[in-house]
Design a protein around this motif. Structure first.
Motif, PDB file in Angstrom:
ATOM      1  N   VAL A  75       0.834  -1.207   0.000  1.00  0.00           N
ATOM      2  CA  VAL A  75       0.000   0.000   0.000  1.00  0.00           C
ATOM      3  C   VAL A  75       0.868   1.256   0.000  1.00  0.00           C
ATOM      4  CG1 VAL A  75      -1.710   1.292   1.322  1.00  0.00           C
ATOM      5  CG2 VAL A  75      -1.921  -1.187   1.102  1.00  0.00           C
ATOM      6  N   ILE A  76       1.935   1.234   0.835  1.00  0.00           N
ATOM      7  CA  ILE A  76       2.824   2.404   0.907  1.00  0.00           C
ATOM      8  C   ILE A  76       3.475   2.657  -0.452  1.00  0.00           C
ATOM      9  CG2 ILE A  76       4.989   3.263   1.896  1.00  0.00           C
ATOM     10  CD1 ILE A  76       2.854   3.438   3.917  1.00  0.00           C
ATOM     11  N   PHE A  77       3.935   1.566  -1.097  1.00  0.00           N
ATOM     12  CA  PHE A  77       4.583   1.742  -2.396  1.00  0.00           C
ATOM     13  C   PHE A  77       3.610   2.255  -3.446  1.00  0.00           C
ATOM     14  CE2 PHE A  77       8.343  -1.099  -1.405  1.00  0.00           C
ATOM     15  CZ  PHE A  77       9.178  -0.022  -1.329  1.00  0.00           C
ATOM     16  N   ALA A  80       3.856   5.803  -2.947  1.00  0.00           N
ATOM     17  CA  ALA A  80       5.188   6.355  -3.216  1.00  0.00           C
ATOM     18  C   ALA A  80       5.466   6.426  -4.712  1.00  0.00           C
ATOM     19  CB  ALA A  80       6.251   5.507  -2.512  1.00  0.00           C
ATOM     20  N   PHE A  81       5.007   5.440  -5.476  1.00  0.00           N
ATOM     21  CA  PHE A  81       5.389   5.366  -6.895  1.00  0.00           C
ATOM     22  C   PHE A  81       4.251   5.638  -7.869  1.00  0.00           C
ATOM     23  CE2 PHE A  81       8.773   2.321  -5.270  1.00  0.00           C
ATOM     24  CZ  PHE A  81       9.737   3.299  -5.269  1.00  0.00           C
ATOM     25  N   GLU A  82       3.047   5.985  -7.378  1.00  0.00           N
ATOM     26  CA  GLU A  82       1.926   6.183  -8.309  1.00  0.00           C
ATOM     27  C   GLU A  82       1.796   4.981  -9.249  1.00  0.00           C
ATOM     28  OE1 GLU A  82      -0.410   8.557  -8.589  1.00  0.00           O
ATOM     29  OE2 GLU A  82       0.325   9.669  -6.851  1.00  0.00           O
ATOM     30  N   LEU A  83       1.510   3.803  -8.660  1.00  0.00           N
ATOM     31  CA  LEU A  83       1.557   2.571  -9.453  1.00  0.00           C
ATOM     32  C   LEU A  83       0.357   2.423 -10.384  1.00  0.00           C
ATOM     33  CD1 LEU A  83       2.972   0.004  -6.915  1.00  0.00           C
ATOM     34  CD2 LEU A  83       4.012   0.782  -9.019  1.00  0.00           C
ATOM     35  N   ARG A  84       0.315   3.264 -11.398  1.00  0.00           N
ATOM     36  CA  ARG A  84      -0.756   3.165 -12.389  1.00  0.00           C
ATOM     37  C   ARG A  84      -0.170   3.445 -13.772  1.00  0.00           C
ATOM     38  NH1 ARG A  84      -3.357   4.517  -7.922  1.00  0.00           N
ATOM     39  NH2 ARG A  84      -2.269   6.479  -7.814  1.00  0.00           N
ATOM     40  N   ILE A 156      -3.247 -11.008  -3.942  1.00  0.00           N
ATOM     41  CA  ILE A 156      -3.626  -9.650  -3.534  1.00  0.00           C
ATOM     42  C   ILE A 156      -2.935  -8.627  -4.434  1.00  0.00           C
ATOM     43  CG2 ILE A 156      -3.582  -7.983  -1.641  1.00  0.00           C
ATOM     44  CD1 ILE A 156      -3.641 -10.351   0.290  1.00  0.00           C
ATOM     45  N   PHE A 157      -1.658  -8.886  -4.696  1.00  0.00           N
ATOM     46  CA  PHE A 157      -0.877  -8.022  -5.585  1.00  0.00           C
ATOM     47  C   PHE A 157      -1.507  -7.993  -6.975  1.00  0.00           C
ATOM     48  CE2 PHE A 157       2.621  -7.523  -8.645  1.00  0.00           C
ATOM     49  CZ  PHE A 157       3.220  -6.368  -8.178  1.00  0.00           C
ATOM     50  N   ALA A 158      -1.886  -9.185  -7.467  1.00  0.00           N
ATOM     51  CA  ALA A 158      -2.511  -9.283  -8.792  1.00  0.00           C
ATOM     52  C   ALA A 158      -3.795  -8.468  -8.839  1.00  0.00           C
ATOM     53  CB  ALA A 158      -2.790 -10.749  -9.122  1.00  0.00           C
ATOM     54  N   ALA A 159      -4.569  -8.533  -7.755  1.00  0.00           N
ATOM     55  CA  ALA A 159      -5.834  -7.797  -7.732  1.00  0.00           C
ATOM     56  C   ALA A 159      -5.614  -6.298  -7.599  1.00  0.00           C
ATOM     57  CB  ALA A 159      -6.690  -8.305  -6.571  1.00  0.00           C
ATOM     58  N   PHE A 160      -4.695  -5.908  -6.722  1.00  0.00           N
ATOM     59  CA  PHE A 160      -4.425  -4.472  -6.495  1.00  0.00           C
ATOM     60  C   PHE A 160      -3.984  -3.778  -7.775  1.00  0.00           C
ATOM     61  CE2 PHE A 160      -3.251  -3.984  -1.700  1.00  0.00           C
ATOM     62  CZ  PHE A 160      -4.587  -4.185  -1.396  1.00  0.00           C
ATOM     63  N   PHE A 161      -3.061  -4.417  -8.505  1.00  0.00           N
ATOM     64  CA  PHE A 161      -2.419  -3.732  -9.624  1.00  0.00           C
ATOM     65  C   PHE A 161      -2.813  -4.317 -10.974  1.00  0.00           C
ATOM     66  CE2 PHE A 161       0.421  -3.321  -5.926  1.00  0.00           C
ATOM     67  CZ  PHE A 161       0.229  -1.973  -5.697  1.00  0.00           C
TER      68      PHE A 161
END
Lengths: 261, 232
Positions: A75-77, A80-84, A156-161
């Motif tokens: 979540v923090i990353f 931090a990195f605008e992961l989109r 969870i990672f797959a779903a988040f991103f």
């Protein structure tokens, strides 16, 4: 007055260490019950590993802390990195591995701290157990805990991103990377636990050594996500295999000197 | 000179004169190598005067590799034989090695600023040196955070693990990014002479520092032993 308070402080510790000696003894009994004479190496490993798994099944101490921490890192990353959008595929493998390594180091530290706090390592050392068996069992325990963490974090990672990380290729890289991380990590956790500033020592010792694992795992994961052919991915996978083989051997041999005396 | 006399049961320091001569000779040779590098060697055609830092940079790198190899040897023999002298060798070499690697990184940065127009870039050899530096800084921190024979054993284990890691780190950073490090090809005889003199001078200086460090650590061990005998 001060002496009185000190005696109160000491008593629960004493009680705990008796319980821990109990833990060690249970493992010892289950080893010695097996046969007359020294039990086989694998039986020793099995007994110690079972002790770790049983403790974890009852307390859920290590897994819960690792899981929560891993999620927080993701979540923090994200902030931090605008992961989109376009930089996602570049940054995501790094984020994933940093979450694994940070959460994993927490588990490595906890697992060895339990041995120390409850003096069960002393109990183990009193038993007729091969030092190498202790290493293999602790390493396998750490490996299992971290792989469980990864198996829960990956979906969870797959779903988040919204990334297709649930493939056999990523699975292979994750297991190979984690094996190298867990073998060196188990050795260094046993060292760090007996130093001053132990929480700081483990990452300081471990991170420079596992630089090749991090580089290779991140690169290989990125290549798989990018749909690169396996011809390009193999050099990194081979590097991971080489690291695993070399450091399983080196850590197995040197562990004896870490816990000795 | 500074030799401790044998009065009152205090052990005599043997070989003080030899070490002092070694120090003096390496001082002279360093002065000579400075002259060779800064004046005698011809100026490099492309890089100009900045290239002259190479005569300091390369010997330091060579010295640091030797130092880390000595850490490895000392660690192996300490775990094998259990003699404290091997541990003394390992810990003295680690300190000298970290000092040299720090100097390699600093002189490299000074050179990179005019030539590559940046103090730092994640080029494989730079990355490799930085990771190497971190491993042996961790080694020194581990020595600081642990004590006695246990600390020595821990350090020896790290000295061995770290050494086995070196080729894998090397391989991984070179797979990871392309190298831009200059390769000396077709060197002028004057440059080669300056390089050889400076490598020789620096190696002598490092030997001198290492011996002094080694003697100091041995004295410390002796003091500890005496304290134990006195019951403190």
């Amino acid at each position: 007055m001060r002496a009185f308070r000190r005696s109160i402080d000491v008593t629960p510790g004493l009680g705990r260490s008796f319980v821990a000696m109990g833990d060690g003894l249970t493992a010892a009994i289950s080893i010695s019950r097996a046969a007359v004479g020294p039990p086989s190496f694998f039986r020793q490993v099995g007994a110690i590993l079972w002790k770790d798994l049983a403790v974890e099944l009852r307390t859920k101490d290590i897994l819960s802390s690792m899981l929560v921490f891993g999620l927080i890192v993701l979540v923090i990353f994200n902030f931090a990195f605008e992961l989109r959008g376009e930089n996602l595929i570049l940054v995501a493998p790094g984020v994933l591995w940093v979450a694994f390594v940070f959460a994993g180091i927490l588990g490595l530290g906890r697992s060895m701290a339990q041995e120390k706090e409850r003096s069960s390592m002393e109990g183990l050392l009193l038993c007729p157990v091969d030092r190498g068996a202790i290493f293999v069992a602790k390493m396998l325990g750490n490996l299992i805990f971290i792989v469980i963490l990864e198996a829960i974090t990956l979906p969870i990672f797959a779903a988040f991103f919204n990334l297709p990380v649930l493939t056999p290729g990523v699975g292979l890289i994750v297991v190979l990377g984690t094996l190298g991380f867990a073998s060196v990590g188990t050795l260094f956790a046993a060292i760090a636990i007996n130093t001053r500033a132990r929480e700081v020592m483990l990452p300081i010792l471990l991170f420079p050594i596992i630089v090749p694992v991090i580089i290779a795992s991140v690169k290989a994961t990125a290549f798989v996500l990018d749909g690169k052919p396996w011809a390009e991915i193999w050099p990194w996978v081979n590097l991971l295999i080489a690291f695993d083989v070399i450091f399983l051997a080196v850590c197995f041999v040197t562990f004896e000197y870490v816990i000795g005396e | 000179m500074s030799a401790v006399s044998g009065k009152g049961g205090v052990p005599t320091r043997k070989g003080d004169n030899l070490v002092n001569i070694l120090g003096f000779v390496s001082f002279l040779l360093i002065a000579a190598s400075m002259y060779m590098g800064l004046v005698f060697a011809p100026e490099e055609a492309v890089q100009g005067p900045a290239q002259r830092i190479f005569y300091v940079h390369l010997p330091q790198a060579v010295g640091s590799y030797i130092a880390f190899f000595l850490v490895f040897l000392g660690s192996i023999f300490y775990l094998w034989k259990g003699d404290v002298k091997w541990d003394v060798l390992a810990r003295s070499s680690a300190e000298v090695g970290v000092l040299l690697t720090s100097l390699v990184l600093i002189t490299g940065s000074i050179w990179a600023k005019p030539i590559w127009n940046t103090w730092w870039t994640w080029e494989p050899r730079l990355t490799f040196t930085l990771v190497l530096w971190m491993i042996y800084v961790a080694y020194l921190m581990l020595r600081w955070a642990s004590e006695g024979k246990q600390g020595a054993r821990y350090a020896a284990v790290l000295g061995i693990v770290g050494f086995f890691d070196v080729p894998i780190i090397f391989l991984s950073v070179f797979l990871w990014s392309k190298g831009l490090h200059p390769r000396p090809a077709g060197m002028d005889p004057g440059m080669l002479a300056a390089l050889i003199v400076s490598i020789f001078a620096f190696l002598l200086l490092f030997t001198y520092i290492l011996i002094q460090r080694w003697r100091w650590e041995t004295s410390k061990e002796m003091v500890e032993e005496m304290k134990l005998k006195l019951g403190r």
